[in-house]
Design a protein around this motif. Structure first.
Motif, PDB file in Angstrom:
ATOM      1  N   PRO A  54      38.851  39.678  31.021  1.00 23.89           N
ATOM      2  CA  PRO A  54      38.678  39.491  29.576  1.00 23.89           C
ATOM      3  C   PRO A  54      38.340  38.046  29.272  1.00 23.89           C
ATOM      4  O   PRO A  54      38.797  37.133  29.960  1.00 23.89           O
ATOM      5  N   PRO A  55      37.506  37.824  28.282  1.00 26.61           N
ATOM      6  CA  PRO A  55      37.089  36.438  27.985  1.00 26.61           C
ATOM      7  C   PRO A  55      38.268  35.581  27.590  1.00 26.61           C
ATOM      8  O   PRO A  55      39.078  35.966  26.750  1.00 26.61           O
ATOM      9  N   PRO A  56      38.433  34.435  28.200  1.00 28.20           N
ATOM     10  CA  PRO A  56      39.551  33.548  27.836  1.00 28.20           C
ATOM     11  C   PRO A  56      39.361  32.969  26.450  1.00 28.20           C
ATOM     12  O   PRO A  56      38.277  32.974  25.897  1.00 28.20           O
ATOM     13  N   GLU A  57      40.428  32.441  25.901  1.00 32.69           N
ATOM     14  CA  GLU A  57      40.396  31.886  24.550  1.00 32.69           C
ATOM     15  C   GLU A  57      40.352  30.365  24.559  1.00 32.69           C
ATOM     16  O   GLU A  57      40.618  29.739  23.536  1.00 32.69           O
ATOM     17  N   SER A  58      40.035  29.770  25.690  1.00 36.26           N
ATOM     18  CA  SER A  58      40.035  28.313  25.766  1.00 36.26           C
ATOM     19  C   SER A  58      38.885  27.727  24.970  1.00 36.26           C
ATOM     20  O   SER A  58      37.869  28.380  24.717  1.00 36.26           O
ATOM     21  N   GLU A  59      39.065  26.472  24.595  1.00 36.08           N
ATOM     22  CA  GLU A  59      38.044  25.783  23.806  1.00 36.08           C
ATOM     23  C   GLU A  59      36.764  25.604  24.612  1.00 36.08           C
ATOM     24  O   GLU A  59      35.664  25.735  24.079  1.00 36.08           O
ATOM     25  N   GLU A  60      36.889  25.339  25.929  1.00 37.95           N
ATOM     26  CA  GLU A  60      35.708  25.166  26.760  1.00 37.95           C
ATOM     27  C   GLU A  60      34.897  26.439  26.835  1.00 37.95           C
ATOM     28  O   GLU A  60      33.671  26.420  26.802  1.00 37.95           O
ATOM     29  N   TYR A  61      35.594  27.581  26.926  1.00 40.98           N
ATOM     30  CA  TYR A  61      34.882  28.855  27.019  1.00 40.98           C
ATOM     31  C   TYR A  61      34.114  29.148  25.740  1.00 40.98           C
ATOM     32  O   TYR A  61      32.987  29.644  25.772  1.00 40.98           O
ATOM     33  N   ASN A  62      34.714  28.838  24.609  1.00 40.38           N
ATOM     34  CA  ASN A  62      34.110  29.173  23.316  1.00 40.38           C
ATOM     35  C   ASN A  62      33.039  28.190  22.874  1.00 40.38           C
ATOM     36  O   ASN A  62      32.552  28.283  21.746  1.00 40.38           O
ATOM     37  N   LEU A  63      32.671  27.260  23.741  1.00 39.16           N
ATOM     38  CA  LEU A  63      31.571  26.359  23.389  1.00 39.16           C
ATOM     39  C   LEU A  63      30.268  27.103  23.170  1.00 39.16           C
ATOM     40  O   LEU A  63      29.386  26.620  22.462  1.00 39.16           O
ATOM     41  N   TYR A  64      30.134  28.286  23.765  1.00 35.22           N
ATOM     42  CA  TYR A  64      28.876  29.021  23.618  1.00 35.22           C
ATOM     43  C   TYR A  64      28.626  29.402  22.159  1.00 35.22           C
ATOM     44  O   TYR A  64      27.475  29.584  21.751  1.00 35.22           O
ATOM     45  N   ASN A  65      29.695  29.528  21.376  1.00 29.37           N
ATOM     46  CA  ASN A  65      29.515  29.806  19.953  1.00 29.37           C
ATOM     47  C   ASN A  65      28.797  28.652  19.263  1.00 29.37           C
ATOM     48  O   ASN A  65      27.952  28.861  18.385  1.00 29.37           O
ATOM     49  N   GLN A  66      29.155  27.419  19.629  1.00 24.39           N
ATOM     50  CA  GLN A  66      28.550  26.252  18.995  1.00 24.39           C
ATOM     51  C   GLN A  66      27.156  25.974  19.542  1.00 24.39           C
ATOM     52  O   GLN A  66      26.272  25.539  18.815  1.00 24.39           O
ATOM     53  N   CYS A  70      25.059  34.356  20.595  1.00 23.57           N
ATOM     54  CA  CYS A  70      24.520  33.947  21.886  1.00 23.57           C
ATOM     55  C   CYS A  70      23.011  33.773  21.808  1.00 23.57           C
ATOM     56  O   CYS A  70      22.376  34.113  20.804  1.00 23.57           O
ATOM     57  N   CYS A  71      22.425  33.288  22.887  1.00 25.16           N
ATOM     58  CA  CYS A  71      20.977  33.081  22.918  1.00 25.16           C
ATOM     59  C   CYS A  71      20.272  34.437  22.924  1.00 25.16           C
ATOM     60  O   CYS A  71      20.856  35.478  23.258  1.00 25.16           O
ATOM     61  N   LEU A  72      18.996  34.423  22.570  1.00 27.16           N
ATOM     62  CA  LEU A  72      18.250  35.671  22.413  1.00 27.16           C
ATOM     63  C   LEU A  72      18.140  36.432  23.733  1.00 27.16           C
ATOM     64  O   LEU A  72      18.217  37.668  23.743  1.00 27.16           O
ATOM     65  N   LEU A  73      17.981  35.739  24.837  1.00 28.88           N
ATOM     66  CA  LEU A  73      17.876  36.426  26.124  1.00 28.88           C
ATOM     67  C   LEU A  73      19.160  37.183  26.442  1.00 28.88           C
ATOM     68  O   LEU A  73      19.114  38.311  26.957  1.00 28.88           O
ATOM     69  N   HIS A  74      20.293  36.580  26.139  1.00 28.67           N
ATOM     70  CA  HIS A  74      21.573  37.271  26.351  1.00 28.67           C
ATOM     71  C   HIS A  74      21.664  38.503  25.457  1.00 28.67           C
ATOM     72  O   HIS A  74      22.148  39.565  25.893  1.00 28.67           O
ATOM     73  N   GLN A  75      21.189  38.401  24.225  1.00 29.60           N
ATOM     74  CA  GLN A  75      21.186  39.557  23.327  1.00 29.60           C
ATOM     75  C   GLN A  75      20.305  40.673  23.872  1.00 29.60           C
ATOM     76  O   GLN A  75      20.645  41.853  23.776  1.00 29.60           O
ATOM     77  N   ALA A  85      12.892  28.972  30.391  1.00 28.48           N
ATOM     78  CA  ALA A  85      13.640  27.708  30.374  1.00 28.48           C
ATOM     79  C   ALA A  85      14.115  27.385  28.964  1.00 28.48           C
ATOM     80  O   ALA A  85      15.224  26.884  28.773  1.00 28.48           O
ATOM     81  N   ARG A  86      13.294  27.656  27.965  1.00 26.14           N
ATOM     82  CA  ARG A  86      13.701  27.423  26.573  1.00 26.14           C
ATOM     83  C   ARG A  86      14.896  28.287  26.204  1.00 26.14           C
ATOM     84  O   ARG A  86      15.820  27.832  25.521  1.00 26.14           O
ATOM     85  N   HIS A  87      14.877  29.545  26.632  1.00 29.11           N
ATOM     86  CA  HIS A  87      15.983  30.449  26.316  1.00 29.11           C
ATOM     87  C   HIS A  87      17.273  29.990  26.974  1.00 29.11           C
ATOM     88  O   HIS A  87      18.359  30.072  26.375  1.00 29.11           O
ATOM     89  N   LEU A  88      17.167  29.516  28.219  1.00 29.21           N
ATOM     90  CA  LEU A  88      18.366  29.235  29.011  1.00 29.21           C
ATOM     91  C   LEU A  88      18.811  27.781  28.948  1.00 29.21           C
ATOM     92  O   LEU A  88      19.869  27.449  29.480  1.00 29.21           O
ATOM     93  N   LEU A  89      18.020  26.911  28.313  1.00 32.17           N
ATOM     94  CA  LEU A  89      18.410  25.505  28.233  1.00 32.17           C
ATOM     95  C   LEU A  89      19.764  25.316  27.542  1.00 32.17           C
ATOM     96  O   LEU A  89      20.568  24.496  27.999  1.00 32.17           O
ATOM     97  N   PRO A  90      20.087  26.051  26.452  1.00 32.89           N
ATOM     98  CA  PRO A  90      21.438  25.916  25.892  1.00 32.89           C
ATOM     99  C   PRO A  90      22.540  26.248  26.897  1.00 32.89           C
ATOM    100  O   PRO A  90      23.589  25.604  26.901  1.00 32.89           O
ATOM    101  N   CYS A  91      22.293  27.231  27.776  1.00 34.04           N
ATOM    102  CA  CYS A  91      23.291  27.570  28.799  1.00 34.04           C
ATOM    103  C   CYS A  91      23.455  26.424  29.796  1.00 34.04           C
ATOM    104  O   CYS A  91      24.576  26.118  30.230  1.00 34.04           O
TER     105      CYS A  91
END
Length: 963
Positions: free
Chosen positions: A403-415, A478-483, A750-756
């Protein structure tokens, strides 16, 4: 200019190190003089407001503050200040310099003209702030100036030579210059106050190897690559990020006669210096692994080639048939050759495609070898190794196990709008980044992406869920590729459920034809489940194409002739009327999930059943945007509004049909009681017999004429969800996703995955910083997160802003690498005493954040003894490599008693320190000038001597009243 010069000077504060810790400001303007443009700049040290009280105590004939500064010893040798501050110790001054870089005041007549003009201006304005004029070329930093006060004047003079005169390389020669320049008539002269600083440079760090080893580029990816694992970014500098260490040994308060320093002998032994200070020179743009990874991956964003252009011809073209005559197409289609069905499966198509890929590229030309590719695919799809022989899956997707952890580092993907750090998209980004850097560059990226797309199509065909993706609809955070990958997973899941539902219905269908509990119910497991409002289901974004008149696939299409005949009898009858309910009561209930509590139908009085319904169609952000554009183009006309309402109520109509099929004889009120309870209002009334009973009716908005709910209810037929037209056409949506993936260029990818990648880089920097605990890096990380959160939210962020983010990450990495380099050189990890270890850590952190750091205890403190070792080892290695091989432990050497001369003898005449790279001396004296009866005034001379530079900067004051 006059207004600037009339500004009152700042009050004098004799604070320790205020020049270093204080805030310096400057104001600039341009002036013209004799058709020549000058820039005039006022430099001053900002003082606190509480210092104003000192002005009231100033005596009328007090010396100007600049003259008082000449004698102040607390701010000698400031590490970061204007050169005039270092040379003269001033806290406020004005500089006049040529405005253009190519202009310079070279002739002596112009210099004299400027200096006389400055003298007149100071006399007319009464300004006590020193005024300097820059002469000669700017790189020489030559200034002449003057300061005037009540009855006193100070002349600022300068000498700059490239070749150092031999007689002035030591203290005794400079004392002769200073005394002769003052020309004091007193005999004997008062003693001269002396401050001396010797700077030693340590460049040879060979005895301390840089701890970061460069990655092994020839190693295989399987397992590790140069210490790197899949899913992890590298970190650290490939070269030593610290190029030099500068040690300044200072004697701050000496009096003439105490020490001897001439061309024969010198008492200036740095070990005996009372003050040591150190600064480090950082390597310019050191090569760092993480920064290189980010930079190379970002370069992919600017590539223009498609995957086919990079890897060769189209991978699905057949050899020798690309130029075939198009007229043969019809005959080829109509000829009666038998076509085996198994050869048309997607699996065989994939194998055929791989064969053609190898034909076009050649086995030897493949950017990624089979071992590397297999390792990557197994890392991305760990469930592939656990598939059973019958095609079922042995393990669920990763997201279910972890299950996805609730840590601040993990939730950076939201920002950052990237993807969770345990997702397939995140892992794919890291693999592509590593492949781009180590294995084939853009060709390797194109090859891996091609294999990834083939894997996606294979999973769609075989109903294998994609691991590493959260369940449910695409996450728009999340990014469009992930969607898109989540959308494909939704399609696979729907197709899988539909196929399992067909099998269950075929095997377990009861003779009565009731769907019962054997059907595959959609996600309605709760017994008290209720539909809240029509907004939640009727206005949820649906695929507008579901309302087109083209042929659509049904949710579950069964060839049950009798059921279709029975359902076909009810055409166009109003399901909400009593007459309609009588006829519909003869229909068999279908698609029931379970009874809805104690609710019963209003007219037949039978239990109300919750139907099995279709789930609303999941949407990605590009589909939502496309649908919004289509709805907006319908306009505000009545026809457009009606069509828009129909498009938005596709799910509502589907649920009405399912409800009618599950509850024969029901009316609109029954449906509203289940679907939107707030639109059914119940009140207690008194009937004819005087009893209190509950009477219900639809809300006011349900009674509006031409209500969409009423129209939909009238047109809805009792059709269970399994025979309805699908709200979500998983086949079409999956093909759209697969096509979208197939046409992606490496630059788009690369544009899609650069945020990752940025997300992963930030996590890596945070992880490494926690080991070092550097406050400046913590600030940089906060800035990166704040900056990235703003930039990456936009669909197409500007390249310049992305480069700024990458530069910030590289800066943080370099700082951490410098900290590790210094800790390795100072042997912090080997330190046994905890208190000493903490002191050294503070010292190293200060070196990273401050321009110059004082060494506690000078050469006798813990840090000082280590610096002494560094210099001593460098000297001995420079002297002879043979001596290095037979070197005895340094700790034993330093324990030996005796002077530096004795140590030199013991070490074979090897000096502890090299010759100083720079010698700075400040000579001060207060004497009457020019006559014996003149007012005693401060005199000062600064001297700096380097290998190729010699400078004297003198400030000589004289009495203009009694001369």
């Amino acid at each position: 200019m006059l207004l600037l010069l009339e500004n009152n000077s700042l009050p004098f504060l004799n604070l320790q190190g205020v020049y270093t810790t204080g805030l310096w400001e400057e104001k600039s303007d341009e002036i013209s003089f004799a058709d020549f443009r000058f820039s005039i700049t006022h430099h001053y040290l900002v003082q606190e407001a509480s210092d104003k009280d000192g002005k009231e105590e100033l005596v009328e004939d007090a010396l100007p503050l600049s003259m008082q500064d000449l004698l102040c010893m607390n701010n000698d040798f400031p590490p970061r200040a204007h050169c005039l501050v270092r040379w003269y110790g001033l806290r406020e001054f004005v500089v006049i310099a040529p405005a253009a870089n190519h202009d310079a005041v070279l002739s002596e007549s112009k210099c004299n003209l400027l200096l006389s003009s400055v003298s007149i201006v100071l006399g007319n304005t009464g300004c006590q702030v020193p005024l300097f004029v820059q002469i000669h070329h700017k790189w020489r930093r030559m200034y002449i100036g003057e300061c005037q006060g009540p009855g006193v004047r100070t002349d600022f003079e300068m000498v700059h030579l490239h070749k150092v005169p031999t007689q002035y390389t030591h203290l005794s020669g400079l004392l002769d210059i200073f005394k002769s320049k003052t020309g004091c008539p007193l005999t004997p002269l008062p003693p001269v106050s002396i401050s001396i600083r010797l700077t030693y440079v340590l460049q040879d760090w060979q005895q301390y190897f840089w701890p970061q080893q460069p990655p092994d580029l020839d190693a295989l990816v399987g397992g590790e690559v140069g210490g790197l694992e899949f899913g992890k970014l590298p970190f650290g500098a490939c070269e030593d990020p610290i190029s030099e260490l500068h040690l300044a040994a200072t004697w701050p308060h000496l009096t003439e006669g105490i020490i001897v320093d001439n061309d024969v002998y010198s008492d200036l032994d740095p070990i005996q210096a009372p003050q040591w200070s150190v600064r480090v020179r950082k390597a310019d743009n050191p090569q760092c692994l993480l920064g290189d990874f980010l930079t190379e991956f970002f370069k992919l964003c600017r590539r223009k080639e498609s995957t086919d252009e990079i890897l060769g011809r189209s991978t699905f073209e057949e050899d020798g048939k690309e130029v075939a005559d198009i007229t043969h197409a019809l005959s080829k289609l109509t000829e009666p050759a038998p076509v085996p069905i198994h050869k048309l499966s997607v699996t065989n198509m994939v194998h055929s495609a791989k064969k053609k890929i190898r034909k076009h590229r050649g086995v030897d030309e493949s950017p990624l070898n089979n071992e590397v590719l297999s390792t990557i695919m197994l890392f991305l799809f760990p469930d592939a190794a656990d598939k059973l022989t019958d095609g079922s899956e042995a393990m669920p997707s990763t997201s279910r196990n972890n299950p996805p952890p609730e840590s601040e580092e993990y939730n950076l993907y939201n920002q950052f709008k990237s993807a969770p750090s345990d997702s397939l998209t995140y892992k794919l980004a890291l693999c592509l980044c590593m492949i781009n850097f180590y294995h084939g560059g853009v060709k390797g990226v194109a090859h891996l992406w091609q294999e990834f797309v083939v894997e996606m199509r294979c999973r769609w065909e075989k109903n294998y869920l994609i691991p590493g993706l959260a369940n449910g609809s695409p996450d728009l955070r999340c990014c469009l590729l992930h969607q898109k990958l989540q959308m494909l997973n939704c399609c696979i899941e729907r197709k899988k459920e539909r196929d399992e539902g067909k099998k269950a219905y075929t095997v377990d269908r009861s003779p009565s034809g009731s769907y019962g509990d054997t059907g595959k119910a959609v996600d309605h497991s709760g017994g008290d489940y209720q539909k809240e409002t029509e907004k939640e289901r009727g206005e949820v974004g649906k695929s507008w194409e579901s309302w087109s008149d083209s042929e659509e696939e049904f949710y579950e299409c069964l060839s049950d002739t009798e059921e279709l005949k029975g359902n076909g009898q009810e055409n166009g009858k109003k399901g909400g009327t009593k007459e309609g309910s009588k006829e519909s009561a003869t229909l068999k209930p279908e698609g029931r999930l379970h009874p809805h509590g104690k609710l019963t139908l209003l007219h037949p009085g039978e239990p109300l059943y919750i139907p099995i319904t279709q789930e609303p169609a999941p949407m990605t952000e590009d589909l939502l945007e496309e649908q919004s554009e289509v709805l907006a183009k319908l306009g505000t006309s009545a026809e457009g509004a009606h069509l828009r309402a129909r498009m938005q109520s596709a799910c509502l109509l589907s649920d009405m049909e399912s409800f009618k099929a599950a509850n024969p004889g029901c009316c609109l009120e029954d449906f509203v009681r289940w679907y939107s309870p707030r639109d059914y209002i119940e009140e207690e009334v008194v009937d004819e017999k005087g009893n209190r009973v509950l009477k219900g009716e639809l809300s006011a908005r349900m009674k509006i004429p031409s209500n969409m709910w009423v129209e939909a209810w009238e047109t809805a037929k009792p059709v269970p969800a399994r025979r309805q037209r699908r709200l979500f056409d998983d086949t079409r949506e999956a093909e759209k996703v697969l096509h979208y993936l197939a046409v992606q260029k490496p630059a788009d990818l690369a544009r899609h995955l650069l945020p990752c990648i940025i997300h992963a880089a930030v996590l890596k920097v945070k992880e490494e910083e926690m080991l070092e605990d550097i406050s400046s890096v913590k600030k940089i990380i906060k800035q990166i997160i704040s900056h990235s959160s703003k930039v990456l939210r936009f669909p197409n962020p500007e390249d310049k802003k992305l480069e700024e983010i990458i530069a910030q990450i590289m800066s943080a990495e370099a700082t951490i690498a410098r900290a590790r380099s210094l800790k390795a050189k100072f042997g912090i990890e080997k330190c046994e005493q905890e208190a000493e270890k903490e002191d050294l850590e503070r010292f190293v952190n200060s070196l990273l954040e401050q321009p110059e750091v004082s060494v506690i205890g000078a050469g006798r403190g813990p840090a000082g003894s280590i610096i002494h070792k560094l210099f001593l080892n460098a000297q001995r290695m420079t002297e002879s490599s043979d001596e290095v091989a037979t070197m005895i432990p340094l700790d034993e050497e330093l324990k030996r008693s005796g002077s530096s001369d004795e140590r030199r003898l013991n070490l074979g005449a090897v000096a502890d320190f090299p010759p100083p790279a720079g010698r700075e001396l400040i000579l001060r004296m207060t004497v009457p000038r020019p006559a014996p009866y003149s007012k005693p005034l401060p005199q000062r001379m600064y001297s700096v001597i380097t290998k190729e530079d010699f400078r004297l900067a003198g400030a000589f004051s004289s009495d203009t009243t009694f001369f």
